[in-house]
Design a protein around this motif. Structure first.
Motif, mmCIF file in Angstrom:
data_model
loop_
_atom_site.group_PDB
_atom_site.id
_atom_site.type_symbol
_atom_site.label_atom_id
_atom_site.label_comp_id
_atom_site.label_asym_id
_atom_site.label_seq_id
_atom_site.Cartn_x
_atom_site.Cartn_y
_atom_site.Cartn_z
ATOM 1 N N GLU A 4 1.180 -1.004 0.167
ATOM 2 C CA GLU A 4 0.206 0.292 0.112
ATOM 3 C C GLU A 4 0.824 0.864 0.145
ATOM 4 O O GLU A 4 1.021 2.583 -0.400
ATOM 5 N N PHE A 5 2.039 0.979 0.617
ATOM 6 C CA PHE A 5 3.230 2.332 0.694
ATOM 7 C C PHE A 5 3.824 2.511 0.066
ATOM 8 O O PHE A 5 4.885 3.227 -0.719
ATOM 9 N N ALA A 6 3.921 1.335 -0.780
ATOM 10 C CA ALA A 6 5.189 1.503 -2.444
ATOM 11 C C ALA A 6 5.542 1.977 -3.026
ATOM 12 O O ALA A 6 6.201 2.754 -3.502
ATOM 13 N N PRO A 7 3.611 2.452 -3.915
ATOM 14 C CA PRO A 7 4.087 3.821 -5.077
ATOM 15 C C PRO A 7 4.459 5.077 -4.178
ATOM 16 O O PRO A 7 4.923 5.897 -5.546
ATOM 17 N N THR A 8 4.663 5.589 -3.175
ATOM 18 C CA THR A 8 5.340 6.738 -3.068
ATOM 19 C C THR A 8 6.775 6.514 -2.806
ATOM 20 O O THR A 8 7.360 5.663 -2.424
ATOM 21 N N ARG A 9 7.176 7.735 -3.056
ATOM 22 C CA ARG A 9 8.408 8.153 -3.197
ATOM 23 C C ARG A 9 8.834 9.268 -2.984
ATOM 24 O O ARG A 9 8.432 10.209 -1.996
ATOM 25 N N PHE A 10 10.430 9.225 -2.179
ATOM 26 C CA PHE A 10 11.047 10.198 -1.400
ATOM 27 C C PHE A 10 10.431 11.509 -1.897
ATOM 28 O O PHE A 10 10.923 11.623 -3.405
ATOM 29 N N SER A 11 10.473 12.775 -1.331
ATOM 30 C CA SER A 11 10.585 14.402 -1.864
ATOM 31 C C SER A 11 11.059 14.585 -1.151
ATOM 32 O O SER A 11 10.426 14.801 0.201
ATOM 33 N N HIS A 12 12.242 15.920 -2.045
ATOM 34 C CA HIS A 12 12.842 17.306 -0.723
ATOM 35 C C HIS A 12 12.536 18.497 -2.219
ATOM 36 O O HIS A 12 13.274 17.916 -2.918
ATOM 37 N N VAL A 13 11.582 19.306 -1.700
ATOM 38 C CA VAL A 13 11.782 20.740 -2.303
ATOM 39 C C VAL A 13 12.500 21.675 -1.284
ATOM 40 O O VAL A 13 11.686 21.660 -1.093
ATOM 41 N N LYS A 14 12.689 21.971 -1.984
ATOM 42 C CA LYS A 14 14.042 22.889 -1.823
ATOM 43 C C LYS A 14 13.166 24.446 -1.399
ATOM 44 O O LYS A 14 12.207 24.889 -3.123
ATOM 45 N N ALA A 15 13.315 25.892 -0.680
ATOM 46 C CA ALA A 15 12.864 26.595 -0.944
ATOM 47 C C ALA A 15 12.944 27.785 -2.193
ATOM 48 O O ALA A 15 12.008 27.882 -2.457
ATOM 49 N N GLY A 16 13.701 27.607 -2.805
ATOM 50 C CA GLY A 16 14.228 28.230 -3.562
ATOM 51 C C GLY A 16 13.189 27.071 -5.738
ATOM 52 O O GLY A 16 12.827 28.223 -6.214
ATOM 53 N N GLU A 17 12.921 26.340 -5.119
ATOM 54 C CA GLU A 17 12.178 25.490 -5.681
ATOM 55 C C GLU A 17 11.047 25.383 -6.166
ATOM 56 O O GLU A 17 9.698 25.966 -5.670
ATOM 57 N N ASN A 18 10.351 25.243 -7.606
ATOM 58 C CA ASN A 18 9.211 25.128 -7.826
ATOM 59 C C ASN A 18 8.251 26.599 -7.095
ATOM 60 O O ASN A 18 7.954 26.794 -6.598
ATOM 61 N N GLY A 19 8.817 27.214 -7.879
ATOM 62 C CA GLY A 19 8.230 29.233 -7.684
ATOM 63 C C GLY A 19 7.112 29.143 -7.868
ATOM 64 O O GLY A 19 6.070 27.723 -8.304
ATOM 65 N N TRP A 20 6.358 30.310 -7.451
ATOM 66 C CA TRP A 20 4.707 30.789 -7.305
ATOM 67 C C TRP A 20 4.622 30.665 -8.744
ATOM 68 O O TRP A 20 4.840 30.929 -9.759
ATOM 69 N N ARG A 21 3.266 30.303 -9.002
ATOM 70 C CA ARG A 21 2.206 30.027 -10.881
ATOM 71 C C ARG A 21 0.891 30.367 -9.693
ATOM 72 O O ARG A 21 0.415 30.618 -8.987
ATOM 73 N N SER A 22 0.590 31.238 -11.195
ATOM 74 C CA SER A 22 -0.606 31.631 -10.933
ATOM 75 C C SER A 22 -1.782 30.966 -12.177
ATOM 76 O O SER A 22 -3.377 31.233 -11.730
ATOM 77 N N ASP A 23 -1.694 29.593 -12.293
ATOM 78 C CA ASP A 23 -2.327 28.747 -13.059
ATOM 79 C C ASP A 23 -3.140 27.984 -12.339
ATOM 80 O O ASP A 23 -2.877 26.780 -12.215
ATOM 81 N N GLY A 24 -3.117 28.416 -10.811
ATOM 82 C CA GLY A 24 -4.132 27.187 -9.900
ATOM 83 C C GLY A 24 -5.574 27.347 -9.922
ATOM 84 O O GLY A 24 -6.225 27.839 -11.350
ATOM 85 N N LEU A 25 -5.996 26.791 -8.987
ATOM 86 C CA LEU A 25 -7.418 26.663 -8.431
ATOM 87 C C LEU A 25 -8.005 28.777 -8.859
ATOM 88 O O LEU A 25 -9.493 28.496 -9.482
ATOM 89 N N ARG A 26 -7.393 29.113 -8.541
ATOM 90 C CA ARG A 26 -7.897 30.593 -8.634
ATOM 91 C C ARG A 26 -7.608 31.415 -8.752
ATOM 92 O O ARG A 26 -6.185 31.752 -8.497
ATOM 93 N N ASP A 27 -7.953 32.506 -9.237
ATOM 94 C CA ASP A 27 -6.688 33.582 -10.260
ATOM 95 C C ASP A 27 -5.985 34.559 -9.458
ATOM 96 O O ASP A 27 -5.269 35.431 -10.047
ATOM 97 N N PHE A 28 -6.759 34.526 -8.486
ATOM 98 C CA PHE A 28 -6.254 35.726 -7.914
ATOM 99 C C PHE A 28 -5.596 34.986 -6.293
ATOM 100 O O PHE A 28 -4.658 35.909 -5.415
ATOM 101 N N PHE A 29 -4.862 33.772 -6.631
ATOM 102 C CA PHE A 29 -3.782 33.437 -5.679
ATOM 103 C C PHE A 29 -3.018 32.657 -6.184
ATOM 104 O O PHE A 29 -2.870 32.722 -7.480
ATOM 105 N N LEU A 30 -2.003 32.855 -5.638
ATOM 106 C CA LEU A 30 -0.272 31.968 -6.808
ATOM 107 C C LEU A 30 -0.073 30.791 -5.575
ATOM 108 O O LEU A 30 -0.549 30.655 -4.752
ATOM 109 N N TYR A 31 0.146 29.833 -6.544
ATOM 110 C CA TYR A 31 0.558 28.569 -5.711
ATOM 111 C C TYR A 31 1.380 28.512 -5.940
ATOM 112 O O TYR A 31 2.494 28.056 -7.212
ATOM 113 N N ARG A 32 1.940 27.245 -5.400
ATOM 114 C CA ARG A 32 3.422 26.902 -5.173
ATOM 115 C C ARG A 32 2.944 25.199 -4.336
ATOM 116 O O ARG A 32 3.141 24.949 -3.124
ATOM 117 N N ASP A 33 3.950 24.528 -6.041
ATOM 118 C CA ASP A 33 3.308 23.162 -5.829
ATOM 119 C C ASP A 33 5.230 22.286 -4.879
ATOM 120 O O ASP A 33 5.442 23.500 -4.848
#
Length: 141
Positions: A4-33
């Motif tokens: 049940e846990f096998a498909p998950t992987r380790f992940s480490h996203v650092k503060a400067g990675e995956n910048g803010w995006r405006s294409d999320g659920l709401r256009d008046f918010f920014l999203y950082r994955d």
């Protein structure tokens, strides 16, 4: 470890990675994955959300088709309606939005930022009729 846990992987996203995006659920918010959706193969999404524009209409009444959702306010504040309950969520607060709860985020500070964790990652949002009147938002000066 079970399968049940096998498909998950380790992940480490650092503060400067995956910048803010405006294409999320709401256009008046920014999203950082934060890489959790990919690491869990869609079981969970974890992202930061922050104010991008002053509140004008908010999110409208809606609910999410999700098994689990929490919001942890990291900066500023936001005002939500949960059904007929006006709720101020301030920095440091955690809200568990039970599955299917009808809500409306209608006001927030210019520095609002929150961490949102939802399962599954591809949750659906469904517009809903208004169960209560929404108070006015506070214009940014």
């Amino acid at each position: 470890m079970t399968d049940e846990f096998a498909p998950t992987r380790f992940s480490h996203v650092k503060a400067g990675e995956n910048g803010w995006r405006s294409d999320g659920l709401r256009d008046f918010f920014l999203y950082r994955d934060l890489g959790v959706a990919e690491a869990t193969e869609g079981k969970v999404i974890c992202h930061l959300v922050k104010a991008n524009m002053a509140p004008e209409k908010g999110t409208g009444w809606h609910r999410h088709e999700a098994h689990f959702q929490i919001v942890i306010m990291t900066k500023g504040w936001a005002r939500f309606m949960y059904g007929d309950q006006d709720t101020l969520v301030s920095a440091g607060d955690c809200v568990h939005q039970r599955p299917g709860i009808v809500h409306y985020l209608y006001d927030y500070s210019p520095d609002m930022e929150y961490l949102e964790i939802v399962s599954p990652a591809d949750f659906k949002t469904v517009e809903m009729p208004a169960p209560a009147e929404v108070p006015p938002f506070t214009p940014w000066s």
